[in-house]
Design a protein around this motif. Structure first.
Motif, PDB file in Angstrom:
ATOM      1  N   ASP A  22     -38.132  24.282  51.908  1.00  0.00           N
ATOM      2  CA  ASP A  22     -37.653  23.607  53.111  1.00  0.00           C
ATOM      3  C   ASP A  22     -36.579  24.387  53.860  1.00  0.00           C
ATOM      4  OD1 ASP A  22     -36.028  23.001  50.833  1.00  0.00           O
ATOM      5  OD2 ASP A  22     -35.125  21.324  51.903  1.00  0.00           O
ATOM      6  N   ARG A  23     -35.921  25.358  53.195  1.00  0.00           N
ATOM      7  CA  ARG A  23     -34.811  26.083  53.838  1.00  0.00           C
ATOM      8  C   ARG A  23     -35.063  27.567  54.091  1.00  0.00           C
ATOM      9  NH1 ARG A  23     -29.284  25.213  51.221  1.00  0.00           N
ATOM     10  NH2 ARG A  23     -30.281  26.389  49.580  1.00  0.00           N
ATOM     11  N   TYR A  24     -35.978  28.193  53.337  1.00  0.00           N
ATOM     12  CA  TYR A  24     -36.151  29.644  53.399  1.00  0.00           C
ATOM     13  C   TYR A  24     -37.623  30.023  53.457  1.00  0.00           C
ATOM     14  CZ  TYR A  24     -31.408  29.213  51.662  1.00  0.00           C
ATOM     15  OH  TYR A  24     -30.097  28.848  51.512  1.00  0.00           O
ATOM     16  N   LEU A  25     -37.870  31.232  53.961  1.00  0.00           N
ATOM     17  CA  LEU A  25     -39.226  31.765  54.053  1.00  0.00           C
ATOM     18  C   LEU A  25     -39.196  33.252  53.725  1.00  0.00           C
ATOM     19  CD1 LEU A  25     -42.233  31.628  54.983  1.00  0.00           C
ATOM     20  CD2 LEU A  25     -41.385  32.088  57.307  1.00  0.00           C
ATOM     21  N   ALA A  26     -40.163  33.696  52.917  1.00  0.00           N
ATOM     22  CA  ALA A  26     -40.358  35.123  52.641  1.00  0.00           C
ATOM     23  C   ALA A  26     -41.726  35.506  53.189  1.00  0.00           C
ATOM     24  CB  ALA A  26     -40.304  35.394  51.137  1.00  0.00           C
ATOM     25  N   PHE A  27     -41.775  36.627  53.909  1.00  0.00           N
ATOM     26  CA  PHE A  27     -43.030  37.091  54.487  1.00  0.00           C
ATOM     27  C   PHE A  27     -43.010  38.611  54.577  1.00  0.00           C
ATOM     28  CE2 PHE A  27     -40.087  36.044  57.871  1.00  0.00           C
ATOM     29  CZ  PHE A  27     -40.199  37.079  58.784  1.00  0.00           C
ATOM     30  N   LEU A  28     -44.190  39.211  54.719  1.00  0.00           N
ATOM     31  CA  LEU A  28     -44.277  40.658  54.795  1.00  0.00           C
ATOM     32  C   LEU A  28     -43.822  41.170  56.154  1.00  0.00           C
ATOM     33  CD1 LEU A  28     -47.666  41.395  53.001  1.00  0.00           C
ATOM     34  CD2 LEU A  28     -45.350  41.783  52.143  1.00  0.00           C
ATOM     35  N   ASP A  29     -43.120  42.298  56.134  1.00  0.00           N
ATOM     36  CA  ASP A  29     -42.702  42.973  57.355  1.00  0.00           C
ATOM     37  C   ASP A  29     -43.929  43.658  57.956  1.00  0.00           C
ATOM     38  OD1 ASP A  29     -41.546  44.882  59.240  1.00  0.00           O
ATOM     39  OD2 ASP A  29     -39.649  44.570  58.212  1.00  0.00           O
ATOM     40  N   VAL A  30     -44.135  43.513  59.256  1.00  0.00           N
ATOM     41  CA  VAL A  30     -45.291  44.142  59.910  1.00  0.00           C
ATOM     42  C   VAL A  30     -45.103  45.643  60.108  1.00  0.00           C
ATOM     43  CG1 VAL A  30     -46.080  42.032  61.034  1.00  0.00           C
ATOM     44  CG2 VAL A  30     -44.520  43.576  62.256  1.00  0.00           C
ATOM     45  N   ARG A  31     -43.860  46.115  59.947  1.00  0.00           N
ATOM     46  CA  ARG A  31     -43.555  47.554  60.009  1.00  0.00           C
ATOM     47  C   ARG A  31     -42.880  47.945  58.695  1.00  0.00           C
ATOM     48  NH1 ARG A  31     -43.393  50.843  64.065  1.00  0.00           N
ATOM     49  NH2 ARG A  31     -41.451  51.759  63.353  1.00  0.00           N
ATOM     50  N   PRO A  32     -43.655  47.964  57.610  1.00  0.00           N
ATOM     51  CA  PRO A  32     -43.035  48.210  56.307  1.00  0.00           C
ATOM     52  C   PRO A  32     -42.505  49.631  56.155  1.00  0.00           C
ATOM     53  CG  PRO A  32     -45.416  48.192  56.109  1.00  0.00           C
ATOM     54  CD  PRO A  32     -45.101  47.774  57.519  1.00  0.00           C
ATOM     55  N   VAL A  33     -41.394  49.730  55.467  1.00  0.00           N
ATOM     56  CA  VAL A  33     -40.833  51.022  55.080  1.00  0.00           C
ATOM     57  C   VAL A  33     -41.658  51.575  53.912  1.00  0.00           C
ATOM     58  CG1 VAL A  33     -38.794  52.180  54.142  1.00  0.00           C
ATOM     59  CG2 VAL A  33     -38.539  50.444  55.917  1.00  0.00           C
ATOM     60  N   THR A  34     -41.996  50.685  52.985  1.00  0.00           N
ATOM     61  CA  THR A  34     -42.904  50.985  51.879  1.00  0.00           C
ATOM     62  C   THR A  34     -43.845  49.783  51.739  1.00  0.00           C
ATOM     63  OG1 THR A  34     -41.460  50.010  50.189  1.00  0.00           O
ATOM     64  CG2 THR A  34     -41.182  52.377  50.616  1.00  0.00           C
ATOM     65  N   PRO A  35     -45.020  49.959  51.135  1.00  0.00           N
ATOM     66  CA  PRO A  35     -45.914  48.821  50.955  1.00  0.00           C
ATOM     67  C   PRO A  35     -45.237  47.700  50.157  1.00  0.00           C
ATOM     68  CG  PRO A  35     -47.079  50.879  50.538  1.00  0.00           C
ATOM     69  CD  PRO A  35     -45.611  51.225  50.670  1.00  0.00           C
ATOM     70  N   GLY A  36     -45.395  46.485  50.637  1.00  0.00           N
ATOM     71  CA  GLY A  36     -44.773  45.335  49.987  1.00  0.00           C
ATOM     72  C   GLY A  36     -43.432  44.949  50.574  1.00  0.00           C
ATOM     73  N   HIS A  37     -42.946  45.687  51.549  1.00  0.00           N
ATOM     74  CA  HIS A  37     -41.669  45.397  52.217  1.00  0.00           C
ATOM     75  C   HIS A  37     -41.723  43.970  52.773  1.00  0.00           C
ATOM     76  CE1 HIS A  37     -38.796  46.816  55.718  1.00  0.00           C
ATOM     77  NE2 HIS A  37     -38.416  45.657  55.210  1.00  0.00           N
ATOM     78  N   ALA A  38     -40.817  43.144  52.294  1.00  0.00           N
ATOM     79  CA  ALA A  38     -40.784  41.736  52.699  1.00  0.00           C
ATOM     80  C   ALA A  38     -39.460  41.393  53.366  1.00  0.00           C
ATOM     81  CB  ALA A  38     -41.005  40.845  51.476  1.00  0.00           C
ATOM     82  N   LEU A  39     -39.489  40.333  54.126  1.00  0.00           N
ATOM     83  CA  LEU A  39     -38.289  39.792  54.757  1.00  0.00           C
ATOM     84  C   LEU A  39     -38.076  38.380  54.236  1.00  0.00           C
ATOM     85  CD1 LEU A  39     -39.018  40.898  58.423  1.00  0.00           C
ATOM     86  CD2 LEU A  39     -37.464  41.980  56.805  1.00  0.00           C
ATOM     87  N   GLU A 117     -54.346  45.508  55.937  1.00  0.00           N
ATOM     88  CA  GLU A 117     -53.415  45.973  54.897  1.00  0.00           C
ATOM     89  C   GLU A 117     -52.427  44.867  54.521  1.00  0.00           C
ATOM     90  OE1 GLU A 117     -52.807  50.711  55.766  1.00  0.00           O
ATOM     91  OE2 GLU A 117     -51.940  49.299  57.197  1.00  0.00           O
ATOM     92  N   LEU A 118     -51.900  44.190  55.529  1.00  0.00           N
ATOM     93  CA  LEU A 118     -50.943  43.116  55.275  1.00  0.00           C
ATOM     94  C   LEU A 118     -51.607  41.956  54.529  1.00  0.00           C
ATOM     95  CD1 LEU A 118     -49.057  43.113  58.689  1.00  0.00           C
ATOM     96  CD2 LEU A 118     -48.127  43.826  56.474  1.00  0.00           C
ATOM     97  N   ALA A 119     -52.830  41.606  54.921  1.00  0.00           N
ATOM     98  CA  ALA A 119     -53.530  40.503  54.259  1.00  0.00           C
ATOM     99  C   ALA A 119     -53.803  40.838  52.794  1.00  0.00           C
ATOM    100  CB  ALA A 119     -54.835  40.194  54.991  1.00  0.00           C
ATOM    101  N   ALA A 120     -54.241  42.068  52.516  1.00  0.00           N
ATOM    102  CA  ALA A 120     -54.524  42.466  51.136  1.00  0.00           C
ATOM    103  C   ALA A 120     -53.251  42.445  50.297  1.00  0.00           C
ATOM    104  CB  ALA A 120     -55.169  43.856  51.108  1.00  0.00           C
ATOM    105  N   MET A 121     -52.156  42.968  50.845  1.00  0.00           N
ATOM    106  CA  MET A 121     -50.886  42.969  50.117  1.00  0.00           C
ATOM    107  C   MET A 121     -50.386  41.542  49.926  1.00  0.00           C
ATOM    108  SD  MET A 121     -48.554  44.662  48.497  1.00  0.00           S
ATOM    109  CE  MET A 121     -48.845  46.380  48.915  1.00  0.00           C
ATOM    110  N   GLY A 122     -50.485  40.726  50.960  1.00  0.00           N
ATOM    111  CA  GLY A 122     -50.065  39.336  50.853  1.00  0.00           C
ATOM    112  C   GLY A 122     -50.832  38.597  49.773  1.00  0.00           C
ATOM    113  N   ASP A 123     -52.138  38.811  49.707  1.00  0.00           N
ATOM    114  CA  ASP A 123     -52.953  38.162  48.672  1.00  0.00           C
ATOM    115  C   ASP A 123     -52.492  38.563  47.277  1.00  0.00           C
ATOM    116  OD1 ASP A 123     -54.511  36.873  50.588  1.00  0.00           O
ATOM    117  OD2 ASP A 123     -56.177  38.301  50.429  1.00  0.00           O
ATOM    118  N   LYS A 124     -52.222  39.850  47.085  1.00  0.00           N
ATOM    119  CA  LYS A 124     -51.786  40.338  45.767  1.00  0.00           C
ATOM    120  C   LYS A 124     -50.433  39.751  45.374  1.00  0.00           C
ATOM    121  CE  LYS A 124     -54.142  44.782  46.203  1.00  0.00           C
ATOM    122  NZ  LYS A 124     -53.945  46.220  46.440  1.00  0.00           N
ATOM    123  N   ILE A 125     -49.510  39.715  46.311  1.00  0.00           N
ATOM    124  CA  ILE A 125     -48.163  39.210  46.008  1.00  0.00           C
ATOM    125  C   ILE A 125     -48.205  37.704  45.742  1.00  0.00           C
ATOM    126  CG2 ILE A 125     -45.812  38.887  46.894  1.00  0.00           C
ATOM    127  CD1 ILE A 125     -46.261  41.605  48.422  1.00  0.00           C
TER     128      ILE A 125
END
Length: 132
Positions: A22-39, A117-125
């Protein structure tokens, strides 16, 4: 002015959401520094991390910490680096960057990732998060 992150929270802009409450959200960065870079963001829009109310600030890193084991498993990184710059988007956000060396924290290396790429990484995470 509503930030792009608030629009993601509202579902107005698609994102590879990894985890939320209800207070926080984690999601993938669309301009990753490395694969899996999240915000990781507080859902309530607020520009500067050090003017957040104490309760929101106190919950931000514990929430981010819950994402880290999945990032480590999926990417095979040695560590997950944490960075708060606060200038890119006027909405408090913490970068979680899978890294094997300090040089991996170089934002000059960031590049747009494809939606595939983002969808595949998101699915794995998300699978790693669900597995615990």
């Amino acid at each position: 002015m509503t930030t792009i992150f608030t629009r993601i929270v509202r579902g107005e802009i698609p994102a590879q959401k990894l985890m939320e409450d209800d207070r926080y959200l984690a999601f993938l960065d669309v301009r990753p520094v490395t694969p899996g870079h999240a915000l990781v963001i507080p859902k309530k829009e607020h520009d500067y991390i050090f003017t957040l109310d104490d309760e929101t600030l106190a919950g931000l890193l514990p929430f981010a910490k819950r994402v880290v084991p999945a990032l480590e498993r999926v990417t095979g990184c040695l560590r997950v680096g944490v960075m708060v710059a606060g200038l890119e988007v006027p909405h408090t956000h913490v970068h979680l960057i899978p890294m094997n060396a300090v040089s991996d924290l170089n934002f000059a290396r960031a590049h747009p990732a494809s939606s595939e790429e983002l969808a595949a990484m998101g699915d794995k995470i998300r699978a790693a998060l669900a597995a615990g």
